[in-house]
Design an enzyme around this catalytic site. Structure first.
Site, short mmCIF file in Angstrom:
data_model
loop_
_atom_site.label_atom_id
_atom_site.label_comp_id
_atom_site.label_asym_id
_atom_site.label_seq_id
_atom_site.Cartn_x
_atom_site.Cartn_y
_atom_site.Cartn_z
N CYS A 2 1.13 -1.16 0.10
CA CYS A 2 0.04 -0.13 0.00
C CYS A 2 0.83 1.17 -0.05
O CYS A 2 1.87 1.24 0.64
CB CYS A 2 -0.93 0.22 1.35
SG CYS A 2 -2.02 -1.29 1.37
N ARG A 27 3.70 -0.25 -4.78
CA ARG A 27 3.61 -0.95 -3.54
C ARG A 27 2.27 -1.66 -3.29
O ARG A 27 1.90 -2.26 -2.57
CB ARG A 27 3.54 0.38 -2.51
CG ARG A 27 4.74 1.02 -2.43
CD ARG A 27 4.70 2.32 -1.53
NE ARG A 27 4.56 1.80 -0.05
CZ ARG A 27 5.64 1.70 0.61
NH1 ARG A 27 6.94 1.50 0.28
NH2 ARG A 27 5.32 1.12 1.77
N TRP A 74 -2.69 -2.77 -1.48
CA TRP A 74 -2.47 -4.28 -1.85
C TRP A 74 -3.35 -4.74 -0.60
O TRP A 74 -2.99 -4.56 0.53
CB TRP A 74 -1.13 -4.48 -1.49
CG TRP A 74 -0.49 -5.71 -1.76
CD1 TRP A 74 -0.16 -6.50 -3.08
CD2 TRP A 74 -0.41 -6.98 -0.67
NE1 TRP A 74 0.09 -7.61 -2.90
CE2 TRP A 74 0.09 -7.98 -1.68
CE3 TRP A 74 -0.74 -7.18 0.50
CZ2 TRP A 74 0.01 -9.42 -1.19
CZ3 TRP A 74 -0.49 -8.45 0.99
CH2 TRP A 74 -0.05 -9.44 0.31
N ASN A 100 -1.37 2.38 5.58
CA ASN A 100 -0.54 1.66 5.11
C ASN A 100 0.20 0.68 6.27
O ASN A 100 0.68 1.25 7.20
CB ASN A 100 0.81 2.10 4.07
CG ASN A 100 1.80 1.32 3.98
OD1 ASN A 100 3.09 1.64 4.20
ND2 ASN A 100 1.68 -0.29 3.90
N GLY A 101 -0.36 -0.72 6.33
CA GLY A 101 0.11 -1.47 7.44
C GLY A 101 -1.02 -2.30 7.96
O GLY A 101 -1.90 -2.63 7.26
N GLU A 506 16.83 -17.97 -8.75
CA GLU A 506 16.50 -16.64 -9.08
C GLU A 506 15.92 -16.58 -10.25
O GLU A 506 14.87 -15.64 -10.64
CB GLU A 506 17.77 -15.81 -9.05
CG GLU A 506 17.58 -14.07 -9.12
CD GLU A 506 16.30 -13.46 -8.56
OE1 GLU A 506 15.93 -14.11 -7.44
OE2 GLU A 506 16.06 -12.27 -8.74
N LYS A 510 12.14 -15.09 -11.18
CA LYS A 510 11.88 -14.11 -12.05
C LYS A 510 11.05 -14.69 -13.11
O LYS A 510 9.80 -13.77 -13.29
CB LYS A 510 13.20 -13.58 -12.89
CG LYS A 510 14.19 -12.90 -12.07
CD LYS A 510 13.84 -11.31 -11.97
CE LYS A 510 13.19 -11.34 -10.09
NZ LYS A 510 14.04 -11.23 -9.19
N GLU A 513 7.42 -14.73 -11.26
CA GLU A 513 6.50 -13.60 -11.02
C GLU A 513 6.02 -12.72 -11.96
O GLU A 513 5.12 -11.96 -11.65
CB GLU A 513 7.25 -12.83 -9.57
CG GLU A 513 8.61 -12.09 -10.09
CD GLU A 513 9.34 -11.26 -9.08
OE1 GLU A 513 10.32 -11.31 -8.94
OE2 GLU A 513 8.57 -11.39 -7.84
N HIS A 529 16.76 -37.27 -7.97
CA HIS A 529 16.33 -37.82 -6.84
C HIS A 529 14.66 -37.45 -6.64
O HIS A 529 14.08 -37.57 -5.73
CB HIS A 529 16.93 -37.21 -5.66
CG HIS A 529 18.26 -37.60 -5.75
ND1 HIS A 529 18.77 -38.74 -5.28
CD2 HIS A 529 19.54 -36.90 -5.83
CE1 HIS A 529 20.09 -38.97 -5.23
NE2 HIS A 529 20.67 -37.72 -5.68
N LYS A 628 5.82 -4.36 -4.20
CA LYS A 628 7.50 -4.31 -4.16
C LYS A 628 7.96 -4.39 -2.46
O LYS A 628 9.00 -5.17 -2.33
CB LYS A 628 7.88 -2.98 -4.68
CG LYS A 628 9.18 -2.72 -4.69
CD LYS A 628 9.83 -3.20 -6.07
CE LYS A 628 11.34 -3.01 -6.01
NZ LYS A 628 11.75 -4.23 -6.89
C1 AGP Z 1 11.78 -9.90 -5.95
O1 AGP Z 1 11.88 -10.02 -7.38
C2 AGP Z 1 10.49 -10.11 -5.26
N1 AGP Z 1 9.80 -9.19 -5.87
C3 AGP Z 1 10.58 -10.50 -3.95
O2 AGP Z 1 10.74 -11.90 -3.61
C4 AGP Z 1 11.54 -9.74 -3.03
O3 AGP Z 1 12.76 -9.93 -3.16
C5 AGP Z 1 11.27 -9.95 -1.49
O4 AGP Z 1 10.02 -9.46 -1.31
C6 AGP Z 1 12.20 -9.33 -0.60
O5 AGP Z 1 12.22 -7.88 -0.47
P1 AGP Z 1 13.33 -7.03 0.21
O6 AGP Z 1 14.72 -7.42 -0.39
O7 AGP Z 1 12.70 -5.66 -0.16
O8 AGP Z 1 13.15 -7.43 1.59
#
Ligand code: AGP
Length: 633
Positions: A2, A27, A74, A100-101, A506, A510, A513, A529, A628
């Site tokens: 948010c 956000r 969010w 926000n929170g 990673e 990517k 997401e 395995h 984010k």
């Molecule tokens: C990364 O592409 C993601 N959006 C997510 O996994 C992110 O890395 C994670 O939420 C941690 O965020 P931070 O580094 O701000 O703590």
């Protein structure tokens, strides 16, 4: 999660609020809304979905109001529907609130209010706040406390004392049209100072087009914004002396600058991020022949590194992947046993520590609730013990002004600049650079590696920016072409070993997401395995095969996948011989030392994910269900 924004001044508030929300959409983007005051009424407009829906609605409304608050959501409590969108208002529609929170005790507060006859229109935790403020205003002694700047401020202050949780709030009231109150309790909030106009926002990009003079509020602080200025108080109502500082951020840094998406722009910024990190972390004149002192300058007093026995790292998502590369470097270079834990798991089952255990929290945003809670817990369990325990906490973040920066006194700043795309790219590379610097520094201190080897590593790192540039140039077209073939694929497997296993994770993250394609990363040797049962001609396998300790092994594991009919894509510097025979497609990278290779191998994987998502016509920068900064647990 948010984003909130507030404005009071001399210009029409609506456009400023919308422009601010646009910069905060990273956000959350489940719904958006703004409230302004015009002709003695609060005008509150909200819309489900992204900001453009709110914009369309606002085109029909004319309001030259010079005060307002806005929110992009969010969803946590209540579905992403218009009735749950912020701002939320009291029963008389005179008070509007954005938050926000999470208000943790909202259920009790809601029941208390219901018992008094208040009717709720949403399923949110936030709606208790405007009702509580209305109630508090009703019961305020008259005249109000002499120490309080206004009845509205006092009513809000009293309500804040009843709220539990982590939150940032902005409030306005039609009965007090010259006041905007902003509150911070463990969720970010920054105040902006313009010429006769003042702002509040969850993050600086929302206000940088109007002012660079900012004051990040601390936890337990609230600000009263009026057309005349800003006053900051603590929750006890004591006025605090605070000065704004000048922001090192320009409006163009938060623009796409000709790229189709922020993510692509941020991928292309990575050579610059590595250069900035090299300049900041590594001493330019250090050589093995002249090895006086560490080659690294992290601006952290050596006390926390003396007699280290183990390191534990807590992080989430991409930061957790960076930490896994960090573990490899810290163990293999500095010889320090290192554990990497998901912050959300660590909180409830922390590993035992000794006085000589260093705990590192890694978070690009510095606002991830799980990482912050893990570090807060760690800080607490070290309290009351000897001094050694207490100093051994370190943060790695891209936002030193964040909650992490407030919580942990020793920080390594990563130097990615602000990242807008929800999928982390350049901040990951910046975190890797921080780990290279930390590992080299500790290897020097522990004397586990010769100065010559350290010099070799540093020289290798100095070559990386131009290797990334070359990779970007050669891979842009290749990955775009591959994306064409894979736009309809439903499952992907990524394989890596050793220092490149986290890169396989990673690459899969990517892709998941932003393209919504199911993808898994595995250590290549684990395939046999169980996961190998997933493979057939419909499941492509991306293998990271870099010469070094595990190259032959990865090639063998790739053979095993090929034997199951998978289309094999190789991220490798070897373009002939066995590699050419096995891989159906090659994403070639420069032949750098295995130890440095993650900074290069991740680039084609970022580009591949980007192009597949773009090819599928998806919203690359704002993928569904994500935000984010994950500021809820
Ligand atoms: C990364 O592409 C993601 N959006 C997510 O996994 C992110 O890395 C994670 O939420 C941690 O965020 P931070 O580094 O701000 O703590």
């Amino acid at each position: 999660m948010c984003g909130i924004v507030g404005y009071i001044g001399t210009q029409a508030a609506t456009e400023i609020l919308l422009a601010g929300l646009e910069k905060l959409e990273y956000r959350g983007y489940d719904s958006a809304g703004i409230a302004t005051i015009w002709e003695g009424e609060v005008n509150c407009i909200r819309a489900k979905g992204k900001l453009h829906n709110l914009r369309s609605k606002l085109e029909l409304v004319e309001s030259p109001s010079q005060i307002g608050i806005g929110h992009t959501r969010w969803a946590t409590h209540g579905k992403p529907e218009e009735r749950n969108a912020h701002p939320h208002m009291d029963a008389t529609l005179r008070i509007a609130v954005v938050q926000n929170g999470i208000i943790e005790n909202y259920r009790e507060l809601r029941e208390e209010l219901k018992a008094k006859g208040y009717v709720f229109r949403s399923d949110t935790d936030t709606e208790v706040i405007p009702h509580l403020i209305a109630e508090s205003l009703k019961n305020l002694p008259s005249p109000t406390l002499a120490t309080s700047p206004s009845p509205f401020f006092e009513a809000v202050r009293q309500v804040v004392g009843k709220l539990q949780g982590a939150f940032a709030i902005a409030v306005l009231s039609a009965d007090f049209p010259d006041e905007l109150i902003a509150i911070r309790q463990q969720a970010p909030l920054v105040i902006g100072f313009g010429q006769g106009e003042f702002f509040c926002a969850s993050d600086t990009p929302a206000i940088v087009s109007y002012t660079r003079a900012v004051l990040p509020l601390d936890n337990g602080e609230m600000a009263r914004l009026t057309p005349l200025g800003v006053e900051v108080y603590d929750f006890a109502g004591i006025r605090l002396k605070k000065q704004p500082r000048l922001l090192n951020l320009s409006p163009t840094m938060v623009e796409k600058q000709g790229f189709k998406h922020f993510m692509l722009k941020e991928i292309y910024e990575q050579p610059g991020v590595v250069r900035a990190s090299l300049d900041a972390y590594f001493k330019a004149d250090w050589t093995a022949a002249n090895a006086e002192g560490s080659p690294v300058n992290l601006n952290i007093d050596g006390e926390i590194f003396s007699d280290l026995e183990q390191i534990q790292i807590v992080a989430c998502g991409t930061s957790w992947h960076a930490a896994l590369v960090g573990k490899y470097l810290l163990e293999q270079l500095a010889g320090i046993p290192t554990q990497v834990q998901y912050a959300s798991e660590f909180r409830y089952a922390p590993s035992p520590i000794t006085a000589n255990t260093l705990t590192i929290g890694v978070t690009q945003s510095g606002e991830t609730a799980d990482t912050l809670a893990a570090l807060a817990m760690e800080k607490e369990r070290r309290q009351g013990k000897e001094a050694k325990y207490q100093v051994r906490l370190l943060g790695i973040t891209n936002r030193p002004e964040s909650s992490l920066g407030h919580m942990v006194p020793r920080i390594i700043n990563t130097l990615a600049g602000i990242e807008i795309g929800v999928a982390a790219t350049k901040t990951f590379i910046a975190q890797l650079m921080a780990f290279y610097a930390l590992a080299v520094d500790l290897a020097y201190r522990q004397k586990t590696v010769t100065p010559e080897k350290l010099e070799y590593i540093i020289n290798g790192l100095r070559q990386i920016p131009k290797e990334i540039e070359a990779t970007l140039e050669s891979q842009e077209k290749l990955t775009e072409l591959l994306a064409h073939d894979f736009a309809e694929t439903t499952d992907f497997i990524f394989l890596g070993r050793g220092i490149n296993f986290p890169i396989a994770l990673e690459g899969a993250l990517k892709l998941k997401e932003i393209s919504y394609i199911h993808a898994e990363g595995y250590p290549a040797g684990e395939m046999k395995h169980g996961p190998i049962a997933l493979l057939d001609a419909k499941v492509p396998v991306v293998a990271i095969a870099v010469p070094g300790s595990v190259y032959e092994k990865v090639i063998s594991n790739s053979q095993e996948a090929k034997a199951r009919d998978s289309r094999l894509i190789g991220v490798t510097p070897i373009e002939d011989g066995e590699a050419a025979e096995i891989f159906n497609d090659l994403l070639p990278i420069a032949n750098v030392d295995e130890l440095l290779s993650p900074i290069l191998t991740v680039i084609p994987l970022q580009l591949l994910a980007y192009h597949i998502a773009a090819r599928r016509g998806l919203d690359v920068d704002q993928p569904r269900n994500l935000a984010k900064s994950v500021t809820v647990e």
